[in-house]
Design an enzyme around this catalytic site. Structure first.
Site, PDB file in Angstrom:
ATOM      1  N   SER A   1       0.790  -1.227   0.000  1.00 53.81           N
ATOM      2  CA  SER A   1       0.000   0.000   0.000  1.00 53.81           C
ATOM      3  C   SER A   1       0.823   1.278   0.000  1.00 53.81           C
ATOM      4  CB  SER A   1      -0.949   0.022   1.197  1.00 53.81           C
ATOM      5  OG  SER A   1      -0.241   0.245   2.399  1.00 53.81           O
TER       6      SER A   1
ATOM      7  N   LYS B   1       0.576   4.739   6.694  1.00 53.95           N
ATOM      8  CA  LYS B   1      -0.008   5.587   5.645  1.00 53.95           C
ATOM      9  C   LYS B   1       0.595   6.986   5.750  1.00 53.95           C
ATOM     10  CE  LYS B   1      -3.007   2.365   4.579  1.00 53.95           C
ATOM     11  NZ  LYS B   1      -2.466   1.346   3.747  1.00 53.95           N
TER      12      LYS B   1
END
Length: 192
Positions: A51, A94
């Site tokens: 990701s 993230k």
């Protein structure tokens, strides 16, 4: 070498016990120094999944700064590690995109932010992303005082705020500050 006692008998010295005692004392001192650093200042984190590609890859070993957010708030562009809000036993990594009390709109052609400084919105420049990368969206967030929007750098393959919502400040563990492995990518992780 044996030593003589008051009664005139011989008894062996105990260098092994003395050495063991010194070793245990040294181990306790090392633990007293290392454990607080490990649990309150910095901790290791291993990247799992794709990701955050192309900036962070599977099995990279990162050092996470847990201390600085006690003195300041997370900033836009920083890469953070946090407890996944839908399962706090899991950790995610993230990038912070939206800050508290902003409106963040994610569209196919980018991320647009409205705040006190920019009441008419601005398009977020994301130099850390490859040119031409599509950011799928169609979502809009109005953030409260302790809420953030976080996105993975691999926008097409990331479970992030677009799929599970805003990130509350209480879930943030720290920010990625150093890449320790692989050695070919060793170094400080800077802000964009």
């Amino acid at each position: 070498m044996p030593e003589e006692t008051d009664a005139g008998s011989l008894r062996p010295k105990r260098p092994i016990l003395r050495s063991l005692g010194e070793f245990l004392r040294l181990a306790l001192i090392a633990a007293a120094v290392a454990l607080p650093i490990r649990y309150f200042i910095a901790q290791p984190f291993i990247v799992r999944g794709a990701s955050m590609e192309p900036n962070f890859h599977e099995r990279e070993y990162l050092v996470i700064d847990e201390l600085s957010y006690f003195f300041r708030e997370p900033q836009r562009g920083e890469v953070v590690v946090f407890h996944y809000p839908l399962n706090p036993r899991e950790y995610f990594i993230k990038r912070i995109i939206g800050l508290p009390e902003e409106t963040v709109e994610i569209k196919a052609n980018g991320v647009f932010i409205t705040n006190r400084e920019y009441p008419r919105d601005f398009k977020l420049e994301e130099s850390y992303l490859p040119a031409g990368l599509e950011t799928r969206g169609g979502v809009r967030f109005s953030l409260d005082a302790k809420e953030y929007v976080v996105l993975g750098d691999n926008r097409l393959f990331s479970s992030d705020s677009r799929s599970w919502g805003v990130l509350d400040r209480k879930f943030i563990t720290g920010r990625a500050v150093f890449r320790a492995f692989p050695f070919s990518r060793l170094g400080v992780i800077g802000r964009p």
